[in-house]
Scaffold this motif. Structure first.
Motif, PDB file in Angstrom:
ATOM      1  N   VAL A 141     -41.046  30.821   2.157  1.00 54.83           N
ATOM      2  CA  VAL A 141     -41.403  31.790   1.107  1.00 54.83           C
ATOM      3  C   VAL A 141     -40.136  32.350   0.464  1.00 54.83           C
ATOM      4  O   VAL A 141     -39.214  32.753   1.170  1.00 54.83           O
ATOM      5  N   LYS A 143     -38.583  35.142  -2.302  1.00 52.05           N
ATOM      6  CA  LYS A 143     -38.954  36.396  -2.975  1.00 52.05           C
ATOM      7  C   LYS A 143     -37.779  36.981  -3.746  1.00 52.05           C
ATOM      8  O   LYS A 143     -36.672  37.061  -3.210  1.00 52.05           O
ATOM      9  N   VAL A 153     -42.983  36.406  -5.976  1.00 49.20           N
ATOM     10  CA  VAL A 153     -43.053  35.684  -4.701  1.00 49.20           C
ATOM     11  C   VAL A 153     -43.495  34.249  -4.954  1.00 49.20           C
ATOM     12  O   VAL A 153     -44.458  34.014  -5.675  1.00 49.20           O
ATOM     13  N   GLU A 184     -37.935  33.714   3.470  1.00 47.44           N
ATOM     14  CA  GLU A 184     -38.523  34.060   4.768  1.00 47.44           C
ATOM     15  C   GLU A 184     -39.522  33.049   5.281  1.00 47.44           C
ATOM     16  O   GLU A 184     -40.066  32.223   4.542  1.00 47.44           O
ATOM     17  N   GLU A 185     -39.746  33.150   6.560  1.00 50.29           N
ATOM     18  CA  GLU A 185     -40.675  32.308   7.311  1.00 50.29           C
ATOM     19  C   GLU A 185     -42.084  32.419   6.714  1.00 50.29           C
ATOM     20  O   GLU A 185     -42.525  33.503   6.342  1.00 50.29           O
ATOM     21  N   MET A 187     -45.867  32.717   7.202  1.00 56.21           N
ATOM     22  CA  MET A 187     -46.744  33.183   8.291  1.00 56.21           C
ATOM     23  C   MET A 187     -48.164  32.699   8.051  1.00 56.21           C
ATOM     24  O   MET A 187     -48.661  32.734   6.928  1.00 56.21           O
ATOM     25  N   GLU A 191     -54.949  37.740   5.560  1.00 53.81           N
ATOM     26  CA  GLU A 191     -54.276  38.919   4.996  1.00 53.81           C
ATOM     27  C   GLU A 191     -55.208  40.124   4.958  1.00 53.81           C
ATOM     28  O   GLU A 191     -56.414  39.987   4.750  1.00 53.81           O
ATOM     29  N   LYS A 213     -55.810  38.043  -4.833  1.00 55.78           N
ATOM     30  CA  LYS A 213     -54.665  38.067  -5.750  1.00 55.78           C
ATOM     31  C   LYS A 213     -54.699  36.969  -6.802  1.00 55.78           C
ATOM     32  O   LYS A 213     -54.126  37.123  -7.869  1.00 55.78           O
ATOM     33  N   ILE A 281     -46.179  41.891   5.722  1.00 60.03           N
ATOM     34  CA  ILE A 281     -45.738  41.020   4.617  1.00 60.03           C
ATOM     35  C   ILE A 281     -44.870  41.850   3.684  1.00 60.03           C
ATOM     36  O   ILE A 281     -43.769  41.459   3.320  1.00 60.03           O
ATOM     37  N   GLU A 282     -45.373  43.009   3.294  1.00 59.05           N
ATOM     38  CA  GLU A 282     -44.605  43.870   2.395  1.00 59.05           C
ATOM     39  C   GLU A 282     -45.196  45.265   2.427  1.00 59.05           C
ATOM     40  O   GLU A 282     -46.348  45.463   2.819  1.00 59.05           O
TER      41      GLU A 282
HETATM   42  P1  AMP Z   1     -46.095  39.926  -1.677  1.00 61.41           P
HETATM   43  O1  AMP Z   1     -45.845  40.224  -3.130  1.00 61.41           O
HETATM   44  O2  AMP Z   1     -44.883  40.073  -0.817  1.00 61.41           O
HETATM   45  O3  AMP Z   1     -47.325  40.618  -1.143  1.00 61.41           O
HETATM   46  O4  AMP Z   1     -46.490  38.400  -1.612  1.00 61.41           O
HETATM   47  C1  AMP Z   1     -47.541  37.892  -2.393  1.00 61.41           C
HETATM   48  C2  AMP Z   1     -48.364  36.956  -1.562  1.00 61.41           C
HETATM   49  O5  AMP Z   1     -47.560  35.876  -1.078  1.00 61.41           O
HETATM   50  C3  AMP Z   1     -48.922  37.598  -0.316  1.00 61.41           C
HETATM   51  O6  AMP Z   1     -50.094  38.290  -0.566  1.00 61.41           O
HETATM   52  C4  AMP Z   1     -49.137  36.393   0.561  1.00 61.41           C
HETATM   53  O7  AMP Z   1     -50.330  35.718   0.200  1.00 61.41           O
HETATM   54  C5  AMP Z   1     -47.986  35.508   0.215  1.00 61.41           C
HETATM   55  N1  AMP Z   1     -46.888  35.691   1.160  1.00 61.41           N
HETATM   56  C6  AMP Z   1     -45.838  36.535   1.034  1.00 61.41           C
HETATM   57  N2  AMP Z   1     -45.015  36.453   2.094  1.00 61.41           N
HETATM   58  C7  AMP Z   1     -45.550  35.522   2.916  1.00 61.41           C
HETATM   59  C8  AMP Z   1     -45.149  34.955   4.180  1.00 61.41           C
HETATM   60  N3  AMP Z   1     -44.005  35.300   4.785  1.00 61.41           N
HETATM   61  N4  AMP Z   1     -45.944  34.010   4.728  1.00 61.41           N
HETATM   62  C9  AMP Z   1     -47.088  33.614   4.114  1.00 61.41           C
HETATM   63  N5  AMP Z   1     -47.500  34.092   2.921  1.00 61.41           N
HETATM   64  C10 AMP Z   1     -46.746  35.031   2.323  1.00 61.41           C
END
Ligand code: AMP
Ligand code: GLY
Length: 426
Positions: A141, A143, A153, A184-185, A187, A191, A213, A281-282
């Motif tokens: 991933v 970002k 992302v 990042e890894e 996962m 969710e 989303k 995740i965030e």
């Molecule tokens: P975020 O804006 O960080 O919430 O990322 C948007 C979407 O990307 C998330 O809702 C997840 O579906 C996916 N995502 C973000 N980080 C990861 C992760 N480390 N592993 C798997 N999916 C991720």
């Protein structure tokens, strides 16, 4: 109490609706607001980015509390500026808002405090990021570090896609937000969104929710700000909620206090529920949109004392009750969203749609002109419903959607599918 709410989306319409219901309220303003908010608050044409103008308005109108909806004013330090002027505001300081405005800040905080999250590395140049990708493999991933409206992302299924995402971000694909990149890894898991009200020291768990989303049915298409949500998230059992508080939220509050950046406001944890339990995740430092809409439908008590208790460090004396019935919201967006879309297209049938049992409609990007409601943004309406089950809430929401006449809009037809599938399995 005189309250000023900042923002103009469906989240703010839901907050305004709930605040307007408070026995403590004398007067509610919203800046800038929208056509739906205008039904429950007085909308004022204040530029939220002009902190001096917001302060002058608060002083002139004896505002007791400012409630900040979106992240941008928080990251710009509006709560700090209001506090310096002696005005109480609900939301984190600029330093505490880094939990959302810098992904690298949050990742470092997790690492330093053993908060479960994906393994990661931060990079300032493409070559080093690509070397890390080559060493770790895909899926992986990528970002952008800064605020990118929820779109910064890339979940890359191949090394080629990961390298392309790195190049795109360092070439300015997300503007200044991509000057630093986090890799990042990946996962695996389901969710969920977890919300906690925080007063700097204590946290009060609110409710859980699940967002959708992607733009289209079956979780296809581009990422958006969120096309629908429901609460509670079935995957968030009592045990998972307890672990989220103990392993993620409370350690974060302790760490932020130790940094001199105590967190007050709503902490919104985006979680992956993995085989090892909840992982972060965030963070977002505000209510989710559209998650807030379903939370407000389920909140039983008065929100205003809870907001004051969070500002005053008094949440340990506080509890909130929730309606057990699930709530669901379907976002209606302008055709073309999250890309280019037309503004000014007319919407009809809102009043008959709102007559469906259990239905509440919140407006997002709308404006009123000559008694007509016109679309004025990407995400335009939130058609929400409660029901005894998610399936019932879903059926009611779509019955209302089908009464709305807006040929220039679209929505997903499958909001809530995971929970409905779980229910049908019993
Ligand atoms: P975020 O804006 O960080 O919430 O990322 C948007 C979407 O990307 C998330 O809702 C997840 O579906 C996916 N995502 C973000 N980080 C990861 C992760 N480390 N592993 C798997 N999916 C991720
Ligand atoms: N719906 C996700 C968010 O508000 O960030």
């Amino acid at each position: 109490m005189n309250i000023l709410l900042l923002g103009s989306g469906g989240r703010e319409h839901a907050l305004a609706w709930k605040i307007a219901d408070s026995v403590l309220l004398t007067k509610l303003w919203c800046a800038p607001g929208n056509a739906g908010i205008a039904r429950v608050a007085e909308c004022v044409a204040l530029d939220v980015a002009d902190h001096a103008a917001v302060i002058a308005f608060c002083k002139a109108n004896k505002v007791d509390l400012v409630v900040v909806g979106p992240e941008a004013p928080l990251a710009a330090g509006i709560v700090d500026d209001l506090a310096a002027a002696g005005i109480k505001a609900f939301g984190p300081s600029k330093a505490a808002a880094q939990l959302e405005s810098s992904k690298g800040f949050t990742k470092d905080l997790c690492r330093d405090n053993d908060i479960p999250t994906a393994a990661y590395e931060r990079f300032g140049d493409a070559a080093a990021a690509k070397a890390y990708i080559a060493a770790n493999g895909a899926p992986i991933v990528i970002k952008a570090d800064g605020l990118a409206a929820g779109k910064g992302v890339v979940v890359a299924m191949t090394i080629e896609d990961a390298n392309a995402a790195v190049d795109m971000m360092f070439e300015g694909g997300f503007g200044a937000a991509g000057a630093q990149v986090v890799v990042e890894e990946f996962m695996r898991g389901e969710e969920a969104s977890f919300f906690a009200l925080c007063d700097g020291e204590h946290a009060l768990a609110l409710a859980t929710a699940q967002d959708h989303k992607r733009a289209f049915d079956g979780d296809k298409g581009p990422n958006t700000g969120g096309m629908g949500a429901y609460s509670p998230a079935p995957v968030m059992t009592d045990e998972m909620c307890r672990r989220t508080m103990d392993e993620i939220i409370l350690p974060t509050l302790r760490a932020m206090r130790a940094k001199g950046a105590a967190f007050k406001g709503v902490l919104f944890a985006g979680l992956m529920i993995t085989d090892d339990g909840p992982k972060l995740i965030e963070y977002n430092v505000r209510f989710g949109d559209p998650e807030c809409q379903v939370l407000m439908l389920r909140m039983m008590g008065d929100i205003v004392p809870a907001l004051f208790a969070a500002c005053d460090g008094q949440l340990n004396h506080f509890s909130l009750r929730w309606f057990p019935d699930p709530a669901l919201t379907v976002v209606m967006a302008a055709k073309g969203y999250p890309g280019d879309y037309a503004k000014g297209t007319p919407i009809e049938g809102l009043d008959t749609a709102a007559e469906v049992e259990g239905v509440q409609i919140f407006q997002a990007g709308t404006r009123e002109e000559g008694g007509r409601i016109l679309a004025n943004g990407g995400r335009v309406l939130n058609v929400c419903a409660s029901g005894k089950t998610v399936a019932e809430a879903q059926a009611r929401a779509y019955e209302a959607v089908d009464r709305i006449k807006w040929p220039d809009g679209f929505c997903r037809r499958d909001i809530g599918f995971r929970a409905v599938k779980r229910e049908s399995r019993g």
